[in-house]
Design a protein around this motif. Structure first.
Motif, PDB file in Angstrom:
ATOM      1  N   ALA A 167      -3.416   9.053   6.298  1.00  0.00           N
ATOM      2  CA  ALA A 167      -4.859   9.220   6.503  1.00  0.00           C
ATOM      3  C   ALA A 167      -5.655   8.253   5.634  1.00  0.00           C
ATOM      4  O   ALA A 167      -6.716   7.764   6.033  1.00  0.00           O
ATOM      5  CB  ALA A 167      -5.276  10.655   6.213  1.00  0.00           C
ATOM      6  N   SER A 168      -5.162   7.974   4.438  1.00  0.00           N
ATOM      7  CA  SER A 168      -5.805   7.001   3.555  1.00  0.00           C
ATOM      8  C   SER A 168      -4.727   6.274   2.770  1.00  0.00           C
ATOM      9  O   SER A 168      -3.614   6.782   2.604  1.00  0.00           O
ATOM     10  CB  SER A 168      -6.802   7.687   2.607  1.00  0.00           C
ATOM     11  OG  SER A 168      -6.134   8.622   1.776  1.00  0.00           O
ATOM     12  N   TRP A 169      -5.094   5.069   2.277  1.00  0.00           N
ATOM     13  CA  TRP A 169      -4.127   4.209   1.605  1.00  0.00           C
ATOM     14  C   TRP A 169      -4.716   3.664   0.314  1.00  0.00           C
ATOM     15  O   TRP A 169      -5.926   3.448   0.216  1.00  0.00           O
ATOM     16  CB  TRP A 169      -3.744   3.041   2.504  1.00  0.00           C
ATOM     17  CG  TRP A 169      -3.044   3.459   3.758  1.00  0.00           C
ATOM     18  CD1 TRP A 169      -3.629   3.880   4.918  1.00  0.00           C
ATOM     19  CD2 TRP A 169      -1.635   3.535   3.971  1.00  0.00           C
ATOM     20  NE1 TRP A 169      -2.676   4.195   5.846  1.00  0.00           N
ATOM     21  CE2 TRP A 169      -1.445   3.988   5.303  1.00  0.00           C
ATOM     22  CE3 TRP A 169      -0.521   3.245   3.179  1.00  0.00           C
ATOM     23  CZ2 TRP A 169      -0.177   4.168   5.845  1.00  0.00           C
ATOM     24  CZ3 TRP A 169       0.733   3.425   3.726  1.00  0.00           C
ATOM     25  CH2 TRP A 169       0.899   3.878   5.038  1.00  0.00           C
ATOM     26  N   SER A 170      -3.850   3.447  -0.663  1.00  0.00           N
ATOM     27  CA  SER A 170      -4.265   2.818  -1.919  1.00  0.00           C
ATOM     28  C   SER A 170      -3.357   1.629  -2.194  1.00  0.00           C
ATOM     29  O   SER A 170      -2.164   1.638  -1.862  1.00  0.00           O
ATOM     30  CB  SER A 170      -4.199   3.813  -3.077  1.00  0.00           C
ATOM     31  OG  SER A 170      -2.885   4.323  -3.239  1.00  0.00           O
ATOM     32  N   TYR A 206       0.822  -1.206   0.000  1.00  0.00           N
ATOM     33  CA  TYR A 206       0.000   0.000   0.000  1.00  0.00           C
ATOM     34  C   TYR A 206       0.858   1.260   0.000  1.00  0.00           C
ATOM     35  O   TYR A 206       2.020   1.253   0.410  1.00  0.00           O
ATOM     36  CB  TYR A 206      -0.917   0.026   1.227  1.00  0.00           C
ATOM     37  CG  TYR A 206      -1.977  -1.045   1.235  1.00  0.00           C
ATOM     38  CD1 TYR A 206      -3.239  -0.803   0.701  1.00  0.00           C
ATOM     39  CD2 TYR A 206      -1.711  -2.300   1.779  1.00  0.00           C
ATOM     40  CE1 TYR A 206      -4.215  -1.792   0.714  1.00  0.00           C
ATOM     41  CE2 TYR A 206      -2.678  -3.293   1.787  1.00  0.00           C
ATOM     42  CZ  TYR A 206      -3.926  -3.031   1.261  1.00  0.00           C
ATOM     43  OH  TYR A 206      -4.887  -4.006   1.261  1.00  0.00           O
ATOM     44  N   SER A 262       0.488   5.676   0.780  1.00  0.00           N
ATOM     45  CA  SER A 262      -0.285   6.820   1.245  1.00  0.00           C
ATOM     46  C   SER A 262       0.425   8.097   0.828  1.00  0.00           C
ATOM     47  O   SER A 262       1.647   8.198   0.954  1.00  0.00           O
ATOM     48  CB  SER A 262      -0.438   6.791   2.768  1.00  0.00           C
ATOM     49  OG  SER A 262      -1.051   7.986   3.237  1.00  0.00           O
ATOM     50  N   ASN A 275      -0.907  11.107   1.953  1.00  0.00           N
ATOM     51  CA  ASN A 275      -1.421  12.129   2.876  1.00  0.00           C
ATOM     52  C   ASN A 275      -1.091  11.796   4.324  1.00  0.00           C
ATOM     53  O   ASN A 275      -1.902  11.989   5.227  1.00  0.00           O
ATOM     54  CB  ASN A 275      -2.927  12.318   2.701  1.00  0.00           C
ATOM     55  CG  ASN A 275      -3.702  11.017   2.840  1.00  0.00           C
ATOM     56  OD1 ASN A 275      -3.161  10.011   3.305  1.00  0.00           O
ATOM     57  ND2 ASN A 275      -4.951  11.018   2.435  1.00  0.00           N
TER      58      ASN A 275
END
Length: 202
Positions: free
Chosen positions: A29-32, A22, A24, A26
């Motif tokens: 705060a969020s992951w892809s 994964y 991130s 930011n």
């Protein structure tokens, strides 16, 4: 930030849609998921970046008969098989020498001088079995440490030969290694059930 590692086991069904790598952008705060080009059927507890080219990431995957070391040149957007058959548990890039990288392998410690494309494997002084963790001395490029299940080894010739680094770890599993950045003669070993062990080299 990047997060990766871990094994996908039979209990998970070895499904190709499971992601273990994964990214991130930011601060967490969020992951892809970044697995484009990865088989993602086996996985390995390693995700590393080249200190001389931070967009170059490395991981390992052992699924689908295409196992080996994978590399991304674009911060994880696309992966390709880089070194077939090299399945590291850990990678350690020398921050002083471009292209010099070490790999903790099931049959010793790998050393590459071309950024991981080709490898020499050394096990002189190491017992039979896998090496799981590595740590490089930030002051002396010839000194590095390697950990198996219950022992830590030290090399003073760039990984060519090894000797036990100390005693006291016979009954605990070593889960990670770290060298004190202010005093490279101090090595920390995170253990399974034994806390953090400290080794001071003379």
């Amino acid at each position: 930030l990047y997060s990766g590692g871990g094994f996908i086991t039979a209990g998970c069904g070895l499904q190709p849609e499971i992601c273990i790598t994964y990214k991130s952008t930011n601060g967490g705060a969020s992951w892809s998921c970044i697995k484009n080009g990865l088989p993602s059927r086996g996985g390995a507890p390693v995700l590393a970046l080249d200190p001389f080219a931070p967009a170059h990431l490395f991981t390992a995957d052992g699924g689908g008969g295409t196992g080996g070391l994978f590399r991304s040149l674009d911060a994880g957007a696309l992966w390709s098989l880089f070194a077939p058959g090299i399945f590291p548990f850990d990678l350690a890039f020398d921050p002083r020498t471009p292209g010099l990288v070490y790999a903790a392998l099931e049959n010793g410690v790998g050393r590459s001088t071309d950024g991981g494309a080709t490898w020499e494997i050394h096990d002189d002084g190491l017992p039979a079995g896998s090496v799981f963790h590595l740590a490089l001395d930030p002051d002396d490029p010839s000194v590095l440490y390697a950990a198996g299940f219950h022992q830590v080894f030290r090399s003073t010739d760039g990984g060519l030969t090894w000797e036990p680094a100390g005693s006291g770890l016979d009954e605990v599993q070593v889960n990670d290694l770290a060298i004190d950045p202010k005093d490279p003669k101090i090595l920390y070993a995170a253990t399974e059930g034994g806390g953090v062990m400290i080794l001071r080299q003379e």
